[in-house]
Each structure stands twice: as C-alpha cells, then as structure tokens.
Scaffold this active site. Structure first.
Site, PDB file in Angstrom:
ATOM      1  N   GLU A 104      -9.140  44.625  34.386  1.00 45.64           N
ATOM      2  CA  GLU A 104      -9.162  43.313  33.738  1.00 45.64           C
ATOM      3  C   GLU A 104      -9.432  43.564  32.257  1.00 45.64           C
ATOM      4  OE1 GLU A 104     -11.290  38.956  33.662  1.00 45.64           O
ATOM      5  OE2 GLU A 104     -12.467  40.719  34.148  1.00 45.64           O
TER       6      GLU A 104
ATOM      7  N   ASP B  43     -13.298  44.727  37.486  1.00 42.18           N
ATOM      8  CA  ASP B  43     -13.649  43.453  36.859  1.00 42.18           C
ATOM      9  C   ASP B  43     -14.362  43.683  35.522  1.00 42.18           C
ATOM     10  OD1 ASP B  43     -14.138  40.475  37.239  1.00 42.18           O
ATOM     11  OD2 ASP B  43     -16.197  41.146  36.996  1.00 42.18           O
TER      12      ASP B  43
END
Ligand code: NOJ
Ligand code: CA
Length: 558
Positions: A287, A227
C-alpha cells in the site's frame, strides 16, 4: 478464418505461457503474479455463510467457482485475523489466527485447499505498522515501564502537563499520542488510538513480524499485501512536523509529515520482508501512496529487492476521463524500474464507478475503465463488486456511520462505509449476501446490478469483465506485449498497442460521450480484426469508428 487462426495461436501460446502455483517463470521470464489478475475481498462484505450479517471465510469459499469463472488468479483478503474491529480488522490482536466472526483456522485451511484446487492464490493483508491495543504485545508493553515488551511500541513523556510529546496528528483525527495514566506516558498511534504503532527500530519486533510471514507462508499463503508501509518509522528525536494554518476535513491543522512518513528506514524493513518472501517464492504487494514515479521506484528497491507490486495509486488520482492524463500515468509507470500494478478502486477510496461515471453512462464507462486497466502491461488488482458496477453508497445519517473516520469527520468526511457495502449477488433480500440484516445496508442498486442478473445479460458490466479477462488470459500480446502509445495528441480517444513478437493488439477507448474516429494508417496498419468491441464500434479498412464511450480491441495487420 482470421478469428479461428488467432484462436488457435492464442490457445497454443496460453498453454506455453501458463503457470501452475509457484511454478517459476514463463518464456519471457515473467512470474505468475505478473500475469495474474488479483481481486480484493473485504471479508465482512463478500458473502455471509452463517447468516450473522457479516461475511466470512466459508462465504468466500462458496464463491470460488464464481471467481474462477470471472478470471481471477489470486484473492487478497483484507484482514480476517482476531481483532476488536475498531478499524474493521486493521487492528489485529493476534496475527496467527482467524477471528471467530470469520471462521477458524480450519476454515482457512479448507479455503486455501479449495482455492489451490482451482489455481487461485491467496494473499493475506499484513498490518505491519501497528497492532490492536488488545494485542498481547501491547498489553504487556503498557503494563509497566520496565516490561520486556515496553520497547515494542513507542512510548514517550509528554512535553508538559496535558501536552503530548510533539505536534503529530493522527490520520484518523486528533493527536497521534494517547496518554496512559498508569505509567504516566504517551504512546504513539498514526491511525486510531486502538492501533498503537510498533517500534520497528527494535530488532525483536522486526524478527517477530518476519516470523508471522513465515507462519502463513508455511500454511500455503502466496504473499501479502502490506498495509501502510509509509508509516513504519518515525524520527527518533520526534521533531514537530511543519504545520499549515488551514485545517483538514477532520478538523486538524494540515501537516507535512516529514518526520513520521516515508522515512528511508522503511526500505530496510521491506528488504527484510522480501528476503523472507523469496525463501517461499512469495509476492509482496504494497500500500504505497506515492507522489510520483521516483517515489514508486524506491519501493521496488534499488535492485528490485523490495516490493514486487507496489500499488500505483497515481492512477486513481486521475479522477476524470482524460486520455492525456491516463497516457501520462501509464507511460510513467511503464518506464518505472519494476512491473506496473494498476488499481482503480479499493476499500479506502470512492469506487471507480462513481469517480468516472457521468450519471447517465455509468455502465458503459465502467466497461471502458475495465477495458483500460485489464489490457495494460502490468498486474491489475480488482476490487470486489467492480465487475458488476457497484456504486459507492455512503451513509446518509451520522448515526449510521460505522467507519471511525466518518464518525470523526461527519459531515465533511463521511468515511469509507460507502465503498464497503455488501456484495450484490442477486435480487433476493439483502442481495443474497446474507439471510440476516447485513452489517452495512445493501445499496438500492442491487436490483439492477447483481451477479445473477448480469450473468444472464450479454451486455452487462459483468459479461464485459468476463470477456476482457478471458482475452487477457489467452492473447499472447496482452499477456507478454510491450505497451506502445499511439495517436498521442488525441484528446478524446485513448489508444495504445500491445506488441509481442509479430503480433499487435490495438486498444482504443473513446472517453467522450460523442462518436469518434481514429486512423490506423498513422501507425502503419492497414486492417484490424476485432477481438472485443462494444456493439457500434468497428473498423473499416484503416479507420476505426467508436460509439460514445465505445471500446475497440483488435488484432492489427500491416
Ligand atoms: C490502510 C488500510 O487500507 C485502511 O483501511 C486502514 O484503515 C489503514 N491502513 C490503517 O491500517
Ligand atoms: Ca458470517
């Protein structure tokens, strides 16, 4: 006779090219994740087994057969770790456990075993940039300036009374600094105040985070989606970012985040995470909000020693059905230094169904988009519900908003609830997601778009997804082939070939609401044998006719 012949060839090849879990490379040197179809599950919204209105791990386990039949090889579960849920799990208070609302570690182990039995890999979401403010590391860190964990986060004095250390703003609105009266300092949070940034310059943080990945690899996890990797490091001198006079939807002056985003040190951390991943034959997905392919290349690493699958969000930036724009992005990522990764929807962006839909032919367009990114050279990452044509359904009143982003930004920015609504399983109450009131309302479209009904309808979006995924898994050219664009000046039909050894598959996608024709002769082919096509799309000799938003996928012959 043709189709039978190709079926036999396909079966022979697919068994040659098949992979067991982590069983190394295929004949072309590709690893399992290069041919796998990934599927993102937002656990709160997928399936609720204990009827408390929130999805859970046992719910996911109950749907593994559905996923297998759909053609999914790996599931990425968005964070399911203990969390106060200020950002619905992206605020982790313990990296090595499961939140009771999702189940227990024993449930996770059961899910992992059941997935393995079906040849489905599990990918977890590793929130590397920040923890929850309730994580034991942060609680220790904030307890005193001299605590041994103080330097695990980023603490600074203000510039003066009521003045944060610099002008950096949070992605979720307001200053990126929160004052903590007991120790009279500010801590830094790129996202919500309940998500303090870890200090990755501290080697103890780095090694603790590497250990978290080891802990899960040993439990059978095949990799992580990392993330917010762009935001791991900040300028130690905390220089102010250049600022615009214009405000964003959250009411903050727009900034160029040159001092707290995409710092080169990010790549040291990624190389470290990759080194550990390699010990376990694991895959790292990132990401990665890159502006161009040069930036994307950096995330693969100079010698492909960072992320195997940095997500190419440039693809999602093409927000209209434009063959020229898609052609440009596909060619660019095919020329990149690593393996392409295609995404068209996720839990942070408007669903592709609405982004590309014209309001009249959304189902046809949903199939068209499926045909596009599931036949490209690269790894697709699907988002739950995309396969049934789920629609973004944002809240209509501020009081209903759950996402902190929507609460700050209302009404300009409604937040991300709209793309996180419960999975639509059937026509029964709450779309078969739960017997209790779901945490987010079920969109009215569950009556027309749900798994049960679409499974019975050969023309549904779901039936199309199943067919295209089946083809993708069995056709050698779709598995291994190069990407070759054709008819590159065509403004209406996006056409490309996938070529492998002596086989060529054509994919032709009509991106307009009008009938279109394309000619194969320009690329030297005389005939086509259909593999998958919409009902009125067909070839006659070397000419292919496509109905509005029609799809034609065929084996070509010279
Ligand atoms: C990216 C995640 O996808 C998003 O949902 C989350 O809010 C932020 N990172 C913060 O973790
Ligand atoms: Ca539940």
């Amino acid at each position: 006779m043709h189709s039978r012949f190709w079926l036999i060839i396909a079966l022979v090849f697919s068994s040659l090219l098949a992979f067991g879990q982590n069983s190394g490379k295929d004949a072309e040197g590709h690893q399992w994740w290069q041919h796998a179809v990934f599927y993102e599950i937002y656990p709160r919204s997928f399936a609720d087994s204990n009827n408390d209105g929130i999805g859970d791990l046992n719910g996911i386990a109950s749907k593994l057969d559905y996923l297998k039949e759909l053609g999914i090889d790996a599931i990425w579960i968005s964070p399911c770790f203990p969390s106060p849920q200020v950002d619905f799990g992206y605020d982790v208070s313990d990296y090595e456990d499961i939140d009771p609302m999702y189940g227990t570690l024993a449930d996770f182990d059961k899910l992992a075993a059941a997935a393995k039995e079906r040849g489905i890999h599990i990918i977890l979401d590793f929130v590397v940039n920040h923890t929850s403010d309730q994580h034991k590391w942060f609680l220790a860190s904030k307890s005193s300036r001299t605590n041994e964990y103080r330097n695990w986060y980023i603490w600074r004095d203000g510039r003066g009374p009521n003045q944060p250390p610099n002008n950096w703003t949070s992605e979720f609105g307001g200053s990126a600094w929160k004052f903590d009266p007991p120790t009279n300092q500010y801590y830094y949070h790129f996202f919500y105040a309940g998500q303090p940034d870890l200090n990755w310059r501290n080697p103890k943080v780095e090694s603790a985070m590497f250990d978290v990945t080891r802990w899960w690899y040993k439990r059978g996890v095949s990799g992580f989606r990392l993330d917010a990797v762009d935001t791991l490091f900040e300028d130690p001198a905390l220089k102010d970012n250049p600022q615009d006079s214009e405000k964003n939807a959250l009411g903050d002056f727009k900034q160029e985040r040159i001092y707290n985003q995409k710092l080169p040190e990010v790549h040291d951390a990624l190389r470290g995470l990759r080194k550990v991943a390699d010990e376990y034959d694991a895959v790292l997905i990132g990401e990665t909000w890159t502006n161009d392919i040069a930036e994307l290349n950096k995330y693969y690493g100079e010698s492909n020693n960072e992320l195997q699958l940095p997500m190419d969000f440039l693809f999602t930036k093409v927000d209209k059905l434009s063959p020229a724009e898609f052609r440009k992005q596909i060619a660019a990522v095919n020329a990149a230094s690593g393996w392409p990764t295609f995404v068209i929807s996720n839990h942070d962006i408007e669903r592709s169904y609405d982004r590309y839909g014209d309001g009249h032919h959304n189902d046809e367009i949903a199939k068209l988009m499926g045909a596009l990114y599931l036949t490209l050279r690269g790894t697709p990452i699907m988002y739950y519900g995309e396969e049934i044509g789920m629609k973004t359904t944002p809240p209509t009143r501020k009081e209903e908003v759950k996402d902190p982003v929507g609460r700050v930004g209302w009404p300009k920015e409604k937040g991300r609830d709209g793309e996180r609504t419960p999975m639509q399983w059937d026509e029964s109450a709450n779309a078969g997601f739960s017997a209790a009131k779901p945490w987010l309302p079920v969109p009215p479209t569950y009556k027309t778009h749900n798994v049960a009904d679409e499974s019975k309808d050969p023309n549904s979006v779901l039936s199309f997804y199943k067919s295209v995924l089946k083809l993708r898994h069995t056709n050698p050219a779709l598995m291994e082939g190069n990407y070759v664009p054709v008819n590159e000046s065509d403004q209406s039909v996006l056409s490309y070939l996938r070529t492998y050894r002596d086989q060529t598959v054509l994919i032709a996608l009509n991106m307009t609401g009008f009938m279109q024709k394309i000619s194969l002769s320009k690329s030297g082919f005389k005939s086509a044998a259909s593999l998958l096509a919409t009902s009125k799309s067909a070839a006659n000799g070397d000419t292919v006719t496509l109905e509005p938003f029609g799809i034609y996928i065929a084996q070509l012959a010279k």
